[in-house]
Design an enzyme around this catalytic site. Structure first.
Site, PDB file in Angstrom:
ATOM      1  N   ASP A  37      37.962 130.149  49.478  1.00  0.00           N
ATOM      2  CA  ASP A  37      36.591 129.847  49.058  1.00  0.00           C
ATOM      3  C   ASP A  37      36.566 129.858  47.529  1.00  0.00           C
ATOM      4  O   ASP A  37      36.295 130.883  46.912  1.00  0.00           O
ATOM      5  CB  ASP A  37      35.635 130.882  49.642  1.00  0.00           C
ATOM      6  CG  ASP A  37      34.185 130.615  49.291  1.00  0.00           C
ATOM      7  OD1 ASP A  37      33.897 129.596  48.641  1.00  0.00           O
ATOM      8  OD2 ASP A  37      33.318 131.442  49.654  1.00  0.00           O
ATOM      9  N   HIS A  38      36.876 128.706  46.928  1.00  0.00           N
ATOM     10  CA  HIS A  38      37.003 128.607  45.476  1.00  0.00           C
ATOM     11  C   HIS A  38      36.017 127.603  44.906  1.00  0.00           C
ATOM     12  O   HIS A  38      35.654 126.627  45.570  1.00  0.00           O
ATOM     13  CB  HIS A  38      38.422 128.155  45.106  1.00  0.00           C
ATOM     14  CG  HIS A  38      39.421 129.259  45.074  1.00  0.00           C
ATOM     15  ND1 HIS A  38      40.071 129.647  43.927  1.00  0.00           N
ATOM     16  CD2 HIS A  38      39.879 130.069  46.055  1.00  0.00           C
ATOM     17  CE1 HIS A  38      40.894 130.652  44.208  1.00  0.00           C
ATOM     18  NE2 HIS A  38      40.799 130.915  45.495  1.00  0.00           N
ATOM     19  N   THR A 103      36.476 141.291  45.632  1.00  0.00           N
ATOM     20  CA  THR A 103      35.763 141.404  44.359  1.00  0.00           C
ATOM     21  C   THR A 103      35.836 140.131  43.522  1.00  0.00           C
ATOM     22  O   THR A 103      35.158 140.026  42.509  1.00  0.00           O
ATOM     23  CB  THR A 103      36.298 142.587  43.532  1.00  0.00           C
ATOM     24  OG1 THR A 103      37.711 142.439  43.356  1.00  0.00           O
ATOM     25  CG2 THR A 103      36.014 143.907  44.238  1.00  0.00           C
ATOM     26  N   GLY A 104      36.662 139.159  43.902  1.00  0.00           N
ATOM     27  CA  GLY A 104      36.628 137.850  43.280  1.00  0.00           C
ATOM     28  C   GLY A 104      37.505 137.687  42.059  1.00  0.00           C
ATOM     29  O   GLY A 104      38.205 138.604  41.623  1.00  0.00           O
ATOM     30  N   GLU A 105      37.440 136.469  41.506  1.00  0.00           N
ATOM     31  CA  GLU A 105      38.178 136.119  40.296  1.00  0.00           C
ATOM     32  C   GLU A 105      37.252 135.400  39.324  1.00  0.00           C
ATOM     33  O   GLU A 105      36.376 134.634  39.734  1.00  0.00           O
ATOM     34  CB  GLU A 105      39.365 135.183  40.623  1.00  0.00           C
ATOM     35  CG  GLU A 105      40.413 135.799  41.518  1.00  0.00           C
ATOM     36  CD  GLU A 105      40.344 135.221  42.916  1.00  0.00           C
ATOM     37  OE1 GLU A 105      39.535 134.304  43.161  1.00  0.00           O
ATOM     38  OE2 GLU A 105      41.102 135.706  43.776  1.00  0.00           O
ATOM     39  N   ASN A 108      36.330 131.569  39.422  1.00  0.00           N
ATOM     40  CA  ASN A 108      35.250 131.071  40.266  1.00  0.00           C
ATOM     41  C   ASN A 108      33.879 131.583  39.832  1.00  0.00           C
ATOM     42  O   ASN A 108      32.881 130.865  39.904  1.00  0.00           O
ATOM     43  CB  ASN A 108      35.491 131.483  41.717  1.00  0.00           C
ATOM     44  CG  ASN A 108      36.788 130.944  42.256  1.00  0.00           C
ATOM     45  OD1 ASN A 108      37.065 129.757  42.167  1.00  0.00           O
ATOM     46  ND2 ASN A 108      37.603 131.820  42.838  1.00  0.00           N
TER      47      ASN A 108
END
Length: 318
Positions: A37-38, A103-105, A108
């Protein structure tokens, strides 16, 4: 018995091609699927980044496979919106959908224009999001004031059965932290001893549910071609945290990966033409205790990989 599934990389492959690939994978004997999911790819060479949630509706309708997604609520996505997305898919396709939360990047999340928080703040924000999403899926009206704000939210369309919220982790510390709240654990291929410590930390903290693994691999008819594909597509993905968390654009990743060698890529991707060797590696991960293993061929051409692994690798693993 371990389920072997297909990982669908939206950063690398057009969504129409991915839909055809996952249908082909089901016919070839893959037992499950998941997707990324990017908003942005890791490299301009990858060149795609479709909206995963639109694609999931089509993929669930086009196959009978169970599906999962790795998602980062809290910045790019409000947790109430993610709860609604989860609830809708799970209501339409009972028992077939799960979501892993991480926690994501920055690559994105920076698009919102908000600052990129420290890792400890991101973890605290995720924990709030998990509680919000669970409460909404349970039918509660939710108001919350913290690192995320929710005002009198309620889901009107919900699944009849609980949906698994899986913890996404790459470190032993994060795996142990996820054990307190997650319905399962997902990580990526790393040295076996590190994976074993992650599993132990997750279970010791009370972690329940399935253990899932995404395995990066590159297969081609020759070793040289498999290595060339991996280097062309995946050399921007060899950097350990915090670099991979904190760079903001595909251009940044392309600059820092200019001098990454094929040999360095082979340290993070299982590369080779020997299908028997790929089967041995995957069997070893299953013996570690992983219940679900998702194969990610890091090349953009999926058909040959699916044909080869469906015919020669999956039968060995059964």
């Amino acid at each position: 018995m371990t389920v072997f599934g297909l990982h669908n990389s939206h950063e690398q492959v057009h969504p129409s091609e991915l839909l055809a690939a996952v249908q082909k994978a089901e016919a070839a004997g893959f037992g499950a699927a998941m997707c990324s999911d990017h908003f942005s790819p890791w490299s301009a060479r990858q060149g795609q980044s479709a909206f995963a949630w639109s694609w999931l509706g089509a993929a669930l309708q086009a196959t009978s496979l169970p599906f999962g997604i790795v998602n980062a609520p809290g910045q790019r996505y409000h947790p109430a919106i993610i709860a609604q997305a989860i609830g809708t898919l799970a209501a339409m396709y009972p028992g077939r959908f799960w979501a892993a939360l991480g926690t994501g990047e920055a690559s994105n999340e920076h698009i919102t224009g908000d600052g990129w928080p420290r890792k400890d703040v991101r973890a605290a924000r995720l924990r709030e999001c998990v509680d919000v999403i669970r409460a909404l899926l349970a039918g509660e009206e939710v108001s919350h004031d913290g690192l995320v704000t929710v005002d009198r939210a309620r889901l009107w369309t919900r699944p009849d059965e609980p949906v698994r919220l899986v913890g996404a982790a790459v470190s032993v510390e994060t795996a142990g932290w996820a054990g307190a709240w997650a319905d399962g654990l997902i990580t990526v291929n790393q040295p076996v001893e590190h994976l074993r410590r992650m599993i132990d930390a997750y279970r010791a903290a009370g972690g329940r549910g399935d253990l899932c693994l995404q395995v990066h691999l590159s297969w081609a008819p020759t070793d040289e071609e498999a290595l060339a594909v991996a280097h062309e597509q995946w050399r921007s993905n060899v950097f350990a945290p915090p670099v991979c968390w904190d760079l903001e654009t595909a251009g940044h990743f392309d600059v820092v990966s200019e001098h990454v060698t094929p040999e360095q890529v082979a340290g993070t991707v299982h590369v080779g033409a020997d299908l028997g060797r790929h089967a041995e590696i995957l069997h070893g991960y299953a013996e570690l205790g992983f219940d679900q293993i998702y194969l990610h061929h890091v090349g953009q051409r999926q058909d040959e990989f699916i044909d080869a692994f469906g015919a020669k690798v999956l039968p060995q693993l059964r």
